[in-house]
Write an enzyme that holds these catalytic residues in place. Structure first.
Site, PDB file in Angstrom:
ATOM      1  N   GLU A  28       0.870  -1.187   0.000  1.00 52.32           N
ATOM      2  CA  GLU A  28       0.000   0.000   0.000  1.00 52.32           C
ATOM      3  C   GLU A  28       0.897   1.223   0.000  1.00 52.32           C
ATOM      4  O   GLU A  28       1.723   1.392   0.920  1.00 52.32           O
ATOM      5  CB  GLU A  28      -0.802   0.064   1.295  1.00 52.32           C
ATOM      6  CG  GLU A  28      -2.123  -0.620   1.260  1.00 52.32           C
ATOM      7  CD  GLU A  28      -2.770  -0.613   2.633  1.00 52.32           C
ATOM      8  OE1 GLU A  28      -3.932  -0.983   2.705  1.00 52.32           O
ATOM      9  OE2 GLU A  28      -2.120  -0.259   3.634  1.00 52.32           O
ATOM     10  N   ALA A  66       7.940  25.132   5.413  1.00 53.83           N
ATOM     11  CA  ALA A  66       7.909  24.012   4.463  1.00 53.83           C
ATOM     12  C   ALA A  66       6.645  24.087   3.637  1.00 53.83           C
ATOM     13  O   ALA A  66       5.729  24.838   3.956  1.00 53.83           O
ATOM     14  CB  ALA A  66       7.958  22.683   5.213  1.00 53.83           C
ATOM     15  N   GLU A  82       7.008  29.497  -0.518  1.00 53.64           N
ATOM     16  CA  GLU A  82       6.485  29.092   0.786  1.00 53.64           C
ATOM     17  C   GLU A  82       7.127  29.904   1.910  1.00 53.64           C
ATOM     18  O   GLU A  82       6.465  30.293   2.871  1.00 53.64           O
ATOM     19  CB  GLU A  82       6.745  27.593   1.026  1.00 53.64           C
ATOM     20  CG  GLU A  82       5.928  26.677   0.149  1.00 53.64           C
ATOM     21  CD  GLU A  82       4.476  26.506   0.621  1.00 53.64           C
ATOM     22  OE1 GLU A  82       4.110  27.048   1.692  1.00 53.64           O
ATOM     23  OE2 GLU A  82       3.713  25.832  -0.092  1.00 53.64           O
ATOM     24  N   PRO A 104       9.869   6.320   3.476  1.00 57.61           N
ATOM     25  CA  PRO A 104       9.996   5.524   2.249  1.00 57.61           C
ATOM     26  C   PRO A 104       9.374   4.133   2.328  1.00 57.61           C
ATOM     27  O   PRO A 104       9.243   3.477   1.301  1.00 57.61           O
ATOM     28  CB  PRO A 104      11.510   5.439   2.042  1.00 57.61           C
ATOM     29  CG  PRO A 104      12.087   5.624   3.401  1.00 57.61           C
ATOM     30  CD  PRO A 104      11.180   6.593   4.088  1.00 57.61           C
ATOM     31  N   GLY A 105       8.962   3.686   3.512  1.00 56.09           N
ATOM     32  CA  GLY A 105       8.307   2.389   3.612  1.00 56.09           C
ATOM     33  C   GLY A 105       6.928   2.375   2.977  1.00 56.09           C
ATOM     34  O   GLY A 105       6.476   1.344   2.489  1.00 56.09           O
ATOM     35  N   GLU A 130      -3.991  28.195   7.056  1.00 55.98           N
ATOM     36  CA  GLU A 130      -2.784  28.092   7.861  1.00 55.98           C
ATOM     37  C   GLU A 130      -2.810  29.158   8.953  1.00 55.98           C
ATOM     38  O   GLU A 130      -2.960  30.350   8.657  1.00 55.98           O
ATOM     39  CB  GLU A 130      -1.537  28.344   7.003  1.00 55.98           C
ATOM     40  CG  GLU A 130      -1.239  27.251   5.990  1.00 55.98           C
ATOM     41  CD  GLU A 130       0.061  27.506   5.216  1.00 55.98           C
ATOM     42  OE1 GLU A 130       0.821  26.566   5.044  1.00 55.98           O
ATOM     43  OE2 GLU A 130       0.290  28.661   4.792  1.00 55.98           O
TER      44      GLU A 130
END
Lengths: 166, 166
Positions: A28, A66, A82, A104-105, A130
């Site tokens: 997934e 970010a 940003e 990254p998993g 925000e």
């Protein structure tokens, strides 16, 4: 490196979810456009961070400025945009210091980390969803204060900055 | 801090996706059970990392040993289990060094970082869908080698370790 099969199981606004088959197992995977983060130091030697309500995790966090890449946007353009929106900082001298995967998993998000120095202060103009509080630290206090940070990119970015300037 | 409304739009195996309404805006949020990562140093002073194929991002990455919390599992138990499975390392002296969010803008994953030292080497027993290569570095080479790392938790964990022991 290619999956044997792939299907989109959720098609969202910011993210999609795909299920890929790789040999005998399935993954997934969250698809994400990528992001930028900035270690921002102004011409007075002050580091600028932003404190914001992070609804996903139900707490306020202090983080590097970010944001998420827009379609076709160059990472440096995104980072300058940003940073100005969130903090009002402009100008300065910029370099891309690192790129890394945040999780990254299970997620494709790749983050471009910039170091921006000698920035000039101005007025912030955050987006309507925000609510940001700008927080400034002398760069000499980063090492002592980093233990209070609970965001992975911010810990990584600040310690890489200390390593490169220290 | 509570949303006005929430609906599950994807119910997966590892992750779910919920869309929450907060006042005038909506958030897409990835629900995740949380995770652990370990800065693992054996009794000979060698740091142990794992290199693995990360299908989500189509590259091999060198990372801290890490894993996902199982339902009801204590983070330390998970960390000891994952470290032994991935690297064969057991025993040693452990402490929880930090907790952080990996991507708090859109995902609930919270990661528990452990420092484990004086570990004893043994046989790894990775799960069938993991192909791992164990990589060892002298701890004295962490600072010079960290620039080659492309995984956020690994950069953060290694530099926090250097900061605390250095």
């Amino acid at each position: 490196m290619k999956p044997d099969d792939s299907k989109t199981v959720y098609d969202g606004k910011l993210i999609d979810v795909v299920v890929e088959r790789w040999g005998d197992h399935e993954r997934e995977i969250v698809d994400h456009p990528g992001a930028v983060a900035i270690v921002a130091v102004d011409s007075e030697g002050m580091l600028t961070l932003v404190r914001q309500r992070r609804e996903a995790v139900r707490v306020e966090l202090l983080e590097l400025p970010a944001g998420t890449l827009e379609a076709g946007e160059a990472p440096l353009d995104c980072a300058r945009r940003e940073l100005e929106e969130e903090t009002g900082l402009t100008g300065g001298s910029w370099r891309e210091a690192a790129t890394f995967y945040t999780t990254p998993g299970f997620c494709r998000e790749r983050m471009h980390l910039f170091f921006a120095e000698e920035l000039e202060r101005g007025e912030a103009s955050p987006e309507s969803d925000e609510e940001l509080e700008v927080v400034r630290w002398p760069t000499s206090e980063i090492a002592a204060n980093v233990a209070a940070i609970e965001d992975a990119k911010t810990i990584a970015g600040l310690l890489l900055y200390l390593q490169k300037v220290g």
